[in-house]
Design a protein around this motif. Sequence first.
Motif, PDB file in Angstrom:
ATOM      1  N   ALA A 160     -15.125 -20.539   9.879  1.00 26.25           N
ATOM      2  CA  ALA A 160     -16.340 -21.223  10.325  1.00 26.25           C
ATOM      3  C   ALA A 160     -16.182 -21.687  11.776  1.00 26.25           C
ATOM      4  O   ALA A 160     -17.088 -21.521  12.598  1.00 26.25           O
ATOM      5  N   GLN A 161     -15.018 -22.240  12.091  1.00 24.47           N
ATOM      6  CA  GLN A 161     -14.799 -22.733  13.461  1.00 24.47           C
ATOM      7  C   GLN A 161     -14.796 -21.594  14.483  1.00 24.47           C
ATOM      8  O   GLN A 161     -15.193 -21.792  15.623  1.00 24.47           O
ATOM      9  N   LEU A 162     -14.366 -20.397  14.068  1.00 22.97           N
ATOM     10  CA  LEU A 162     -14.346 -19.261  14.994  1.00 22.97           C
ATOM     11  C   LEU A 162     -15.739 -18.642  15.167  1.00 22.97           C
ATOM     12  O   LEU A 162     -15.903 -17.681  15.902  1.00 22.97           O
ATOM     13  N   GLY A 163     -16.728 -19.184  14.462  1.00 28.34           N
ATOM     14  CA  GLY A 163     -18.120 -18.798  14.735  1.00 28.34           C
ATOM     15  C   GLY A 163     -18.716 -17.709  13.869  1.00 28.34           C
ATOM     16  O   GLY A 163     -19.764 -17.159  14.218  1.00 28.34           O
ATOM     17  N   CYS A 164     -18.087 -17.375  12.735  1.00 28.66           N
ATOM     18  CA  CYS A 164     -18.707 -16.348  11.894  1.00 28.66           C
ATOM     19  C   CYS A 164     -19.937 -16.945  11.198  1.00 28.66           C
ATOM     20  O   CYS A 164     -20.138 -18.164  11.203  1.00 28.66           O
ATOM     21  N   ASP A 165     -20.780 -16.069  10.656  1.00 28.96           N
ATOM     22  CA  ASP A 165     -22.031 -16.527  10.044  1.00 28.96           C
ATOM     23  C   ASP A 165     -21.905 -16.772   8.553  1.00 28.96           C
ATOM     24  O   ASP A 165     -22.498 -17.701   8.024  1.00 28.96           O
ATOM     25  N   GLU A 166     -21.147 -15.892   7.895  1.00 28.19           N
ATOM     26  CA  GLU A 166     -21.020 -16.020   6.442  1.00 28.19           C
ATOM     27  C   GLU A 166     -19.584 -15.791   6.028  1.00 28.19           C
ATOM     28  O   GLU A 166     -18.822 -15.101   6.716  1.00 28.19           O
ATOM     29  N   ILE A 167     -19.241 -16.375   4.879  1.00 28.51           N
ATOM     30  CA  ILE A 167     -17.876 -16.293   4.381  1.00 28.51           C
ATOM     31  C   ILE A 167     -17.888 -15.891   2.912  1.00 28.51           C
ATOM     32  O   ILE A 167     -18.735 -16.348   2.139  1.00 28.51           O
ATOM     33  N   GLN A 168     -16.935 -15.025   2.569  1.00 26.53           N
ATOM     34  CA  GLN A 168     -16.824 -14.522   1.204  1.00 26.53           C
ATOM     35  C   GLN A 168     -15.351 -14.578   0.837  1.00 26.53           C
ATOM     36  O   GLN A 168     -14.499 -14.367   1.689  1.00 26.53           O
ATOM     37  N   GLY A 169     -15.041 -14.889  -0.403  1.00 25.90           N
ATOM     38  CA  GLY A 169     -13.631 -14.878  -0.789  1.00 25.90           C
ATOM     39  C   GLY A 169     -13.374 -15.639  -2.070  1.00 25.90           C
ATOM     40  O   GLY A 169     -14.244 -16.373  -2.564  1.00 25.90           O
ATOM     41  N   PHE A 170     -12.157 -15.468  -2.601  1.00 27.06           N
ATOM     42  CA  PHE A 170     -11.784 -16.111  -3.858  1.00 27.06           C
ATOM     43  C   PHE A 170     -11.884 -17.627  -3.762  1.00 27.06           C
ATOM     44  O   PHE A 170     -12.018 -18.298  -4.773  1.00 27.06           O
ATOM     45  N   PHE A 171     -11.788 -18.205  -2.540  1.00 24.88           N
ATOM     46  CA  PHE A 171     -11.916 -19.657  -2.425  1.00 24.88           C
ATOM     47  C   PHE A 171     -13.232 -20.117  -3.059  1.00 24.88           C
ATOM     48  O   PHE A 171     -13.265 -21.115  -3.774  1.00 24.88           O
ATOM     49  N   PHE A 172     -14.310 -19.378  -2.769  1.00 25.12           N
ATOM     50  CA  PHE A 172     -15.607 -19.738  -3.360  1.00 25.12           C
ATOM     51  C   PHE A 172     -15.694 -19.216  -4.785  1.00 25.12           C
ATOM     52  O   PHE A 172     -15.974 -19.966  -5.698  1.00 25.12           O
ATOM     53  N   SER A 173     -15.443 -17.943  -4.932  1.00 21.74           N
ATOM     54  CA  SER A 173     -15.425 -17.365  -6.276  1.00 21.74           C
ATOM     55  C   SER A 173     -14.941 -15.925  -6.261  1.00 21.74           C
ATOM     56  O   SER A 173     -15.132 -15.204  -5.285  1.00 21.74           O
ATOM     57  N   LYS A 174     -14.345 -15.503  -7.388  1.00 18.39           N
ATOM     58  CA  LYS A 174     -14.075 -14.087  -7.621  1.00 18.39           C
ATOM     59  C   LYS A 174     -15.398 -13.425  -7.994  1.00 18.39           C
ATOM     60  O   LYS A 174     -16.364 -14.122  -8.326  1.00 18.39           O
ATOM     61  N   PRO A 175     -15.447 -12.090  -7.955  1.00 19.72           N
ATOM     62  CA  PRO A 175     -16.667 -11.426  -8.435  1.00 19.72           C
ATOM     63  C   PRO A 175     -16.908 -11.789  -9.905  1.00 19.72           C
ATOM     64  O   PRO A 175     -15.956 -11.905 -10.675  1.00 19.72           O
ATOM     65  N   MET A 176     -18.183 -12.012 -10.253  1.00 16.97           N
ATOM     66  CA  MET A 176     -18.520 -12.479 -11.604  1.00 16.97           C
ATOM     67  C   MET A 176     -19.584 -11.597 -12.228  1.00 16.97           C
ATOM     68  O   MET A 176     -20.366 -10.969 -11.535  1.00 16.97           O
ATOM     69  N   LYS A 177     -19.653 -11.698 -13.562  1.00 17.63           N
ATOM     70  CA  LYS A 177     -20.772 -11.110 -14.279  1.00 17.63           C
ATOM     71  C   LYS A 177     -22.028 -11.821 -13.828  1.00 17.63           C
ATOM     72  O   LYS A 177     -21.985 -12.999 -13.481  1.00 17.63           O
ATOM     73  N   ARG A 178     -23.144 -11.139 -13.955  1.00 16.19           N
ATOM     74  CA  ARG A 178     -24.405 -11.725 -13.518  1.00 16.19           C
ATOM     75  C   ARG A 178     -24.678 -13.102 -14.169  1.00 16.19           C
ATOM     76  O   ARG A 178     -25.048 -14.055 -13.492  1.00 16.19           O
ATOM     77  N   SER A 179     -24.436 -13.202 -15.467  1.00 15.96           N
ATOM     78  CA  SER A 179     -24.734 -14.456 -16.172  1.00 15.96           C
ATOM     79  C   SER A 179     -23.805 -15.579 -15.686  1.00 15.96           C
ATOM     80  O   SER A 179     -24.208 -16.728 -15.559  1.00 15.96           O
ATOM     81  N   ASP A 180     -22.544 -15.239 -15.396  1.00 14.64           N
ATOM     82  CA  ASP A 180     -21.603 -16.234 -14.872  1.00 14.64           C
ATOM     83  C   ASP A 180     -22.007 -16.679 -13.465  1.00 14.64           C
ATOM     84  O   ASP A 180     -21.813 -17.834 -13.097  1.00 14.64           O
ATOM     85  N   PHE A 181     -22.572 -15.741 -12.694  1.00 14.28           N
ATOM     86  CA  PHE A 181     -23.016 -16.094 -11.341  1.00 14.28           C
ATOM     87  C   PHE A 181     -24.126 -17.137 -11.404  1.00 14.28           C
ATOM     88  O   PHE A 181     -24.115 -18.119 -10.644  1.00 14.28           O
ATOM     89  N   ASP A 182     -25.079 -16.937 -12.304  1.00 11.90           N
ATOM     90  CA  ASP A 182     -26.177 -17.898 -12.435  1.00 11.90           C
ATOM     91  C   ASP A 182     -25.641 -19.300 -12.769  1.00 11.90           C
ATOM     92  O   ASP A 182     -26.058 -20.286 -12.175  1.00 11.90           O
ATOM     93  N   THR A 183     -24.695 -19.364 -13.698  1.00 11.87           N
ATOM     94  CA  THR A 183     -24.098 -20.652 -14.085  1.00 11.87           C
ATOM     95  C   THR A 183     -23.347 -21.267 -12.912  1.00 11.87           C
ATOM     96  O   THR A 183     -23.469 -22.457 -12.617  1.00 11.87           O
ATOM     97  N   TRP A 184     -22.541 -20.428 -12.253  1.00 19.05           N
ATOM     98  CA  TRP A 184     -21.747 -20.880 -11.098  1.00 19.05           C
ATOM     99  C   TRP A 184     -22.650 -21.495 -10.033  1.00 19.05           C
ATOM    100  O   TRP A 184     -22.360 -22.552  -9.478  1.00 19.05           O
TER     101      TRP A 184
END
Length: 291
Positions: free
Chosen positions: A248-272
């Motif tokens: 974030a400090q280096l100026g990127c717009d979006e971040i993706q990674g296991f810190f936020f979440s691993k890939p999930m099933k659709r139903s798990d994503f809604d709950t998350w």
Amino acid sequence: SIALQETERTVLFQSWMIEVIKSRETMERDLRTAIADGHFEVYYQPKVSARDWTVTGVEALVRFNHPERGLVGPGDFIEIAEMTGLIYDIGLIVLEEAICQCAEWHRAGQSTEVSINVSIEQFRNTEFSNLVISILNEHECPADLVTIEITETIAHTNIVSVSDHIKALRAVGVRIAIDDFGTGYSNLAQLTGLKFDILKVDRSFVSGIDSEGKAREVSRAIIQLGKNLGCRVVVEGTETPGQVAAAAQLGCDEIQGFFFSKPMKRSDFDTWKQLRASNPVRKALDSIVAG
Ligand code: C2E
Ligand code: MG
Ligand code: MG
Ligand code: MG
């Protein structure tokens, strides 16, 4: 004698080759069955805004729900699918599922962007862009909610149709992302001839991003390059709060990674996503980034 050792080695090599071929044949057969029986599942990994940590979208990642082996990741079958041409059918399943899902979220009033990976083989199909556009129309999915991710290697391939497909897709509003940026055949000059909207910095750059040093400087330069080219920049593969804060400090717009979440099933994503609305993680991140 040496001659005998050679023979032994040859025999060993041949039996190893036979094993490799057999396991490929088994995978090919399993993939054919899976296509017929609908054994693929699309998982979703969230992408988060580097400004306010809100969820901006997801990346669709295919999994093979193998009847004996359980969930098999794309690393174990995409290559064989490409070699056998089965990637056309699998790619179509993923496009259908992900675009249908995107349209459903849109109808529910949440504009979740969906990013879909495609193989070079899919770009060889002269109908590829028409196919994507007809799936969008069929599901009444706004094109500007959908991104097609291609790798840097595809971008540099001499398939005439690559730039035609990119043009056709961008003309209707679909975004193009260069995936795993920085790891492919890095002929930077060729980037100037390509039109794309999003640059995804490969996760190999992330490991050293949170400490002073060369890794951090290379990441800074890559993020800046993307911004200078007018692209949205996504940093992927962040696993720790320090890496998220540094990206974030280096100026990127979006971040993706296991810190936020691993890939999930659709139903798990809604709950998350629901749980996250009241999650203290966002406040904690704010204070880390603020230093
Ligand atoms: P990719 O497009 O670069 O996707 C990101 C990969 O990194 C995913 O692996 C994801 O689970 C993983 N990842 C995300 N965050 C982290 C993290 O913080 N740490 C670590 N260690 N890994 C993280 P996955 O799902 O196994 O996919 C691997 C690759 O397979 C993808 O790389 C993509 O190139 C390909 N792939 C996935 N789905 C499809 C598809 O539907 N079609 C095609 N053609 N390729 C696909
Ligand atoms: Mg990707
Ligand atoms: Mg990637
Ligand atoms: Mg990859």
